[in-house]
Design a protein around this motif. Structure first.
Motif, PDB file in Angstrom:
ATOM      1  N   ARG A 176       0.566   6.609   2.377  1.00  0.00           N
ATOM      2  CA  ARG A 176      -0.536   6.162   3.243  1.00  0.00           C
ATOM      3  C   ARG A 176      -0.511   4.641   3.436  1.00  0.00           C
ATOM      4  O   ARG A 176      -0.715   4.137   4.529  1.00  0.00           O
ATOM      5  CB  ARG A 176      -1.889   6.572   2.637  1.00  0.00           C
ATOM      6  CG  ARG A 176      -2.165   8.060   2.741  1.00  0.00           C
ATOM      7  CD  ARG A 176      -3.541   8.392   2.166  1.00  0.00           C
ATOM      8  NE  ARG A 176      -3.775   9.821   2.197  1.00  0.00           N
ATOM      9  CZ  ARG A 176      -4.267  10.489   3.246  1.00  0.00           C
ATOM     10  NH1 ARG A 176      -4.594   9.834   4.347  1.00  0.00           N
ATOM     11  NH2 ARG A 176      -4.438  11.786   3.188  1.00  0.00           N
ATOM     12  N   LEU A 177      -0.265   3.924   2.342  1.00  0.00           N
ATOM     13  CA  LEU A 177      -0.247   2.451   2.435  1.00  0.00           C
ATOM     14  C   LEU A 177       0.860   1.985   3.391  1.00  0.00           C
ATOM     15  O   LEU A 177       0.670   1.024   4.136  1.00  0.00           O
ATOM     16  CB  LEU A 177      -0.020   1.834   1.053  1.00  0.00           C
ATOM     17  CG  LEU A 177      -1.128   2.056   0.016  1.00  0.00           C
ATOM     18  CD1 LEU A 177      -0.708   1.485  -1.334  1.00  0.00           C
ATOM     19  CD2 LEU A 177      -2.442   1.433   0.486  1.00  0.00           C
ATOM     20  N   LYS A 179       1.809   3.458   5.926  1.00  0.00           N
ATOM     21  CA  LYS A 179       1.357   3.689   7.304  1.00  0.00           C
ATOM     22  C   LYS A 179       0.238   2.725   7.692  1.00  0.00           C
ATOM     23  O   LYS A 179      -0.344   2.840   8.764  1.00  0.00           O
ATOM     24  CB  LYS A 179       0.848   5.133   7.441  1.00  0.00           C
ATOM     25  CG  LYS A 179       1.977   6.166   7.370  1.00  0.00           C
ATOM     26  CD  LYS A 179       1.566   7.502   7.992  1.00  0.00           C
ATOM     27  CE  LYS A 179       0.356   8.115   7.291  1.00  0.00           C
ATOM     28  NZ  LYS A 179      -0.068   9.377   7.910  1.00  0.00           N
ATOM     29  N   GLU A 181      -2.683   2.364   5.977  1.00  0.00           N
ATOM     30  CA  GLU A 181      -4.028   2.805   5.593  1.00  0.00           C
ATOM     31  C   GLU A 181      -4.558   1.959   4.442  1.00  0.00           C
ATOM     32  O   GLU A 181      -3.814   1.305   3.719  1.00  0.00           O
ATOM     33  CB  GLU A 181      -4.006   4.297   5.212  1.00  0.00           C
ATOM     34  CG  GLU A 181      -3.720   5.196   6.408  1.00  0.00           C
ATOM     35  CD  GLU A 181      -3.745   6.689   6.060  1.00  0.00           C
ATOM     36  OE1 GLU A 181      -4.535   7.080   5.179  1.00  0.00           O
ATOM     37  OE2 GLU A 181      -2.973   7.441   6.683  1.00  0.00           O
ATOM     38  N   ASP A 182      -5.854   2.005   4.264  1.00  0.00           N
ATOM     39  CA  ASP A 182      -6.552   1.206   3.268  1.00  0.00           C
ATOM     40  C   ASP A 182      -6.335   1.762   1.852  1.00  0.00           C
ATOM     41  O   ASP A 182      -6.285   2.972   1.654  1.00  0.00           O
ATOM     42  CB  ASP A 182      -8.035   1.252   3.668  1.00  0.00           C
ATOM     43  CG  ASP A 182      -8.935   0.714   2.593  1.00  0.00           C
ATOM     44  OD1 ASP A 182      -8.895  -0.495   2.381  1.00  0.00           O
ATOM     45  OD2 ASP A 182      -9.649   1.507   1.960  1.00  0.00           O
ATOM     46  N   THR A 185      -9.411   3.891   0.320  1.00  0.00           N
ATOM     47  CA  THR A 185      -9.506   5.188   0.994  1.00  0.00           C
ATOM     48  C   THR A 185      -8.351   6.095   0.575  1.00  0.00           C
ATOM     49  O   THR A 185      -8.544   7.289   0.312  1.00  0.00           O
ATOM     50  CB  THR A 185      -9.464   4.991   2.529  1.00  0.00           C
ATOM     51  OG1 THR A 185     -10.340   3.926   2.875  1.00  0.00           O
ATOM     52  CG2 THR A 185      -9.864   6.244   3.263  1.00  0.00           C
ATOM     53  N   SER A 186      -7.163   5.530   0.502  1.00  0.00           N
ATOM     54  CA  SER A 186      -5.986   6.321   0.122  1.00  0.00           C
ATOM     55  C   SER A 186      -6.153   6.890  -1.283  1.00  0.00           C
ATOM     56  O   SER A 186      -5.833   8.054  -1.533  1.00  0.00           O
ATOM     57  CB  SER A 186      -4.720   5.465   0.168  1.00  0.00           C
ATOM     58  OG  SER A 186      -4.546   4.920   1.452  1.00  0.00           O
ATOM     59  N   GLU A 257       0.459  -2.745  -0.404  1.00  0.00           N
ATOM     60  CA  GLU A 257      -0.748  -3.042   0.381  1.00  0.00           C
ATOM     61  C   GLU A 257      -0.727  -4.474   0.917  1.00  0.00           C
ATOM     62  O   GLU A 257      -0.964  -4.700   2.110  1.00  0.00           O
ATOM     63  CB  GLU A 257      -2.012  -2.830  -0.457  1.00  0.00           C
ATOM     64  CG  GLU A 257      -3.257  -2.918   0.403  1.00  0.00           C
ATOM     65  CD  GLU A 257      -4.485  -3.392  -0.341  1.00  0.00           C
ATOM     66  OE1 GLU A 257      -5.578  -2.971   0.008  1.00  0.00           O
ATOM     67  OE2 GLU A 257      -4.358  -4.207  -1.275  1.00  0.00           O
TER      68      GLU A 257
END
Ligand SMILES: [Mg+2]
Length: 291
Positions: A176-177, A179, A181-182, A185-186, A257
């Motif tokens: 997710r990171l 991509k 994403e936060d 949240t992930s 991140e």
């Protein structure tokens, strides 16, 4: 952009390892007494590290990366070969589960891992397969492939499902990171419905030791309670116990991140293996199909 994140992940692991290597196996109180607070890569510790030297966490992460680079379609055998190459250098800091697997290996990793699980009285949920699994999420963009390889590479040495589950959750967060994403949240999404969900909001009531569940709880704690990369790895390093591994694992995700460019130069410039880490990041980037 993608390369910056991937490089951040790999360097994040190595920096956490190098920082936490100083304090591994110490108690929090012993660290305060001896160092006050460790905020720089200074080496020393129980392995008598030179400043910027890393330990098994980085070595095995690089072994996984090299195995993937050697054969991206079927990397498991190559990863095993890289594990042996490393073990033959006679490293000073091989974990108990992994050392026992090496000693019991005949021709099949999975069989050796099962035998060692029995030999150790059913205890094979150490953090040794979690600490090295990040390159899989870096190299592959397909979730199914990430899952399959993360679990397989775990089972090569750690028979327990709890160990492979932790790796899968970890690499899902990395996925997710990457991509964009936060982080918070992930973590929330990927721990939902797992045993980690219930304790996310509190300080872990367990030691930051090598049991993969305890390791993961502390990793998530540092990631959720810190703003900067430095806070994550310094926080984990100053807890002692299995500090190098916890700082490495947490540093890997935080590094993705924030990205390589946001990691303090004082850490990057200290790393003995920085050239190799950059090379490996580039090679993994070349393999990745979705950039
Ligand atoms: Mg280590």
């Amino acid at each position: 952009m993608m390369l910056n994140k991937m490089k951040g992940g790999l360097f994040g692991v190595a920096i956490g390892d190098a920082l936490g290597g100083t304090t591994e196996f110490m108690s929090k109180e012993e660290i305060i007494h001896k160092y006050g607070r460790v905020t720089d890569i200074i080496g020393g510790g129980c392995w008598d590290l030179i400043p910027g030297e890393t330990t098994d966490d980085t070595a095995m992460t690089l072994a996984v990366a090299k195995g993937i680079i050697a054969n991206p379609n079927e990397p498991i055998e190559e990863i095993g070969r890289e594990f042996f190459k490393w073990f033959k250098t006679n490293p000073k800091d091989v974990g108990i589960t992994i050392r026992t697997v090496f000693e019991n290996y005949e021709e099949d990793w999975f069989e050796a891992a099962k035998n060692v699980h029995d030999l150790l009285g059913g205890k094979s949920a150490g953090n040794g397969s979690l600490m090295r699994c990040l390159p899989i999420a870096l190299a592959y963009s397909e979730k199914k492939k990430i899952d399959e390889l993360t679990i397989l590479q775990s089972k090569m040495t750690h028979y327990d499902d709890i160990a492979s589950e932790a790796g899968a959750i970890y690499n899902h967060i990395a996925y997710r990171l990457l991509k964009g994403e936060d982080l918070r949240t992930s973590i929330n999404l990927e721990t939902k419905g797992t045993n980690y969900e219930a304790t996310l909001d509190s300080v872990p009531d367990c030691r930051p030791d090598g049991y993969v569940v305890n390791t993961m709880r502390w990793v998530l704690y540092w990631l959720l309670t810190s703003d900067t990369f430095e806070e994550v790895v310094v926080g984990a390093a100053n807890m002692g116990d299995d500090s190098d591994t916890i700082a490495a694992i947490a540093g890997g995700l935080k590094g993705i991140e924030v990205g390589f460019n946001e990691i303090p130069e004082k850490y990057i410039n200290k790393l003995v293996d920085r050239e190799l880490l950059a090379q490996m990041s580039n090679a993994l980037y070349d393999i990745r199909d979705n950039k």
